[in-house]
Enzyme design. Structure first.
Site, PDB file in Angstrom:
ATOM      1  N   GLY A  13      13.391  47.927   0.434  1.00 40.46           N
ATOM      2  CA  GLY A  13      13.377  49.017  -0.535  1.00 40.46           C
ATOM      3  C   GLY A  13      14.785  49.420  -0.936  1.00 40.46           C
ATOM      4  O   GLY A  13      15.711  48.598  -0.929  1.00 40.46           O
ATOM      5  N   ASN A 124      12.139  56.837   9.478  1.00 41.11           N
ATOM      6  CA  ASN A 124      11.853  58.183   9.974  1.00 41.11           C
ATOM      7  C   ASN A 124      10.386  58.339  10.373  1.00 41.11           C
ATOM      8  O   ASN A 124       9.539  57.607   9.877  1.00 41.11           O
ATOM      9  CB  ASN A 124      12.194  59.218   8.888  1.00 41.11           C
ATOM     10  N   ARG A 155      27.513  63.488   6.116  1.00 39.75           N
ATOM     11  CA  ARG A 155      27.174  64.609   5.238  1.00 39.75           C
ATOM     12  C   ARG A 155      28.036  65.826   5.567  1.00 39.75           C
ATOM     13  O   ARG A 155      28.572  66.492   4.678  1.00 39.75           O
ATOM     14  CB  ARG A 155      25.682  64.944   5.383  1.00 39.75           C
ATOM     15  N   HIS A 179      17.479  63.803  14.654  1.00 40.31           N
ATOM     16  CA  HIS A 179      17.698  63.665  13.212  1.00 40.31           C
ATOM     17  C   HIS A 179      16.660  64.529  12.510  1.00 40.31           C
ATOM     18  O   HIS A 179      15.644  64.066  12.042  1.00 40.31           O
ATOM     19  CB  HIS A 179      17.546  62.198  12.815  1.00 40.31           C
TER      20      HIS A 179
END
EC number: 1.1.1.37
Length: 312
Positions: A13, A124, A155, A179
């Site tokens: 993907g 996830n 981030r 996470h």
């Protein structure tokens, strides 16, 4: 002539395609893309092969379907993104039931055809999916790891750099825990070129940055509307793969199996580790104050609940 390394990317993907491009550009090794939609894997592989001339890089990229895992035979690294991405309104926990089946099938394929691989899980909910990969493959703990903390830290680095008007490259940061929304950005262990963050940003700004880091994935999901982040997750996983393949021994925050460190046993939790040719070569244990320990424990409790739902 030495044989090139082999990198298997399971899931073609948005993240998988970006992983393939970055691995090719860095010439980490030959790449094989594998996906339940075989045409997508083969199409992206061909597109990348046609990039080699203009991009000036020389590794092969091939594609295959999940009906035949033999295409990953003897891979040195397997990076797993198989499963569905988060959609608006979904929590990582909502994903567990959907993605556990996919991870289990992938784990059996890796165990059969790439039994010596270093496995990086991105799917996830991360901390339970990497646990499932570890349990199903039966691989040693140093060869199964989850990509979480590198992304969360990246981030945090960007948000700090943006607020302070400095390059994110000069922001040293560390994020512990799962996470998810209970991750623990450690302000005490973070600085800008050695200058404490508290010298550059006030408490209100730092608190806002911590909260935005925790919600960083969801922010992108809401903006995209049809998927989740892929550039930064791919770059984060490639940093881990490169450290392994080139024995760089980088200190990276990853979801690793703890066996007593930080008071945690038998769970994959985001902590700083050294990644080299031996995989996860060691876990670095930081001294935490009472508040940090309490935040980490909340994060660990969330991971424990998610892992329990896998029933593995």
């Amino acid at each position: 002539m030495a044989q090139r390394k082999k990198i298997a990317l399971i899931g073609a993907g948005q993240i998988g395609g970006t992983l393939a491009l970055l691995a090719g550009q860095k010439e980490l090794g030959d790449v094989v893309l594998v996906d339940i939609m075989e045409g997508v894997a083969k199409g992206k592989a061909l597109d990348l092969q046609e990039t080699r001339g203009v991009g000036k890089w020389d590794v092969d990229v091939t594609g295959g379907g999940t009906t035949d895992y033999s295409v990953i035979r003897d891979a040195d690294v397997c990076i797993v993104t198989a499963g569905v991405p988060r959609k608006p309104g979904m929590s990582r926990e909502d994903l567990l039931k959907v993605n556990l089946d996919a991870i289990t099938k992938v784990a059996h394929g890796i165990k059969q055809y790439a039994p010596n691989a270093f496995v990086i899980v991105i799917t996830n909910p991360l901390d339970s999916m990497v646990y499932a990969m570890y349990k199903v493959t039966g691989f040693p703990k140093n060869r199964v790891v989850g990509m979480a903390g590198v992304l969360d830290t990246a981030r945090f680095q960007y948000f700090v750099g943006d607020a302070a008007g400095v390059s994110p490259q000069d922001v040293q940061a560390m994020v512990l825990g799962g996470h998810g929304d209970d991750m623990v950005p450690l302000l005490r262990y973070s600085s800008v070129a050695g200058v404490p963050l508290t010298r550059l940003l006030d408490k209100a700004k730092l608190d806002a940055i911590v909260e935005r880091t925790r919600k960083g994935g969801g922010e992108i999901v809401a903006l995209l509307g049809t998927g989740s982040a892929f550039y930064a997750p791919a770059a984060s996983a490639i940093a881990m793969a490169e450290s392994y393949l080139r024995d760089k021994k980088r200190v990276l925050p990853c979801s690793a199996l703890l066996e007593g460190q930080y008071g945690v046993k038998g769970l994959f939790v985001g902590v700083p580790v050294v990644i080299g040719a031996g995989g996860v070569e060691r876990v670095l244990e930081l001294e935490l104050n009472d508040d940090e320990r309490a935040m980490l424990q909340r994060s660990v409790d969330s991971v424990k609940k998610s892992v329990a739902e896998t029933k593995l």
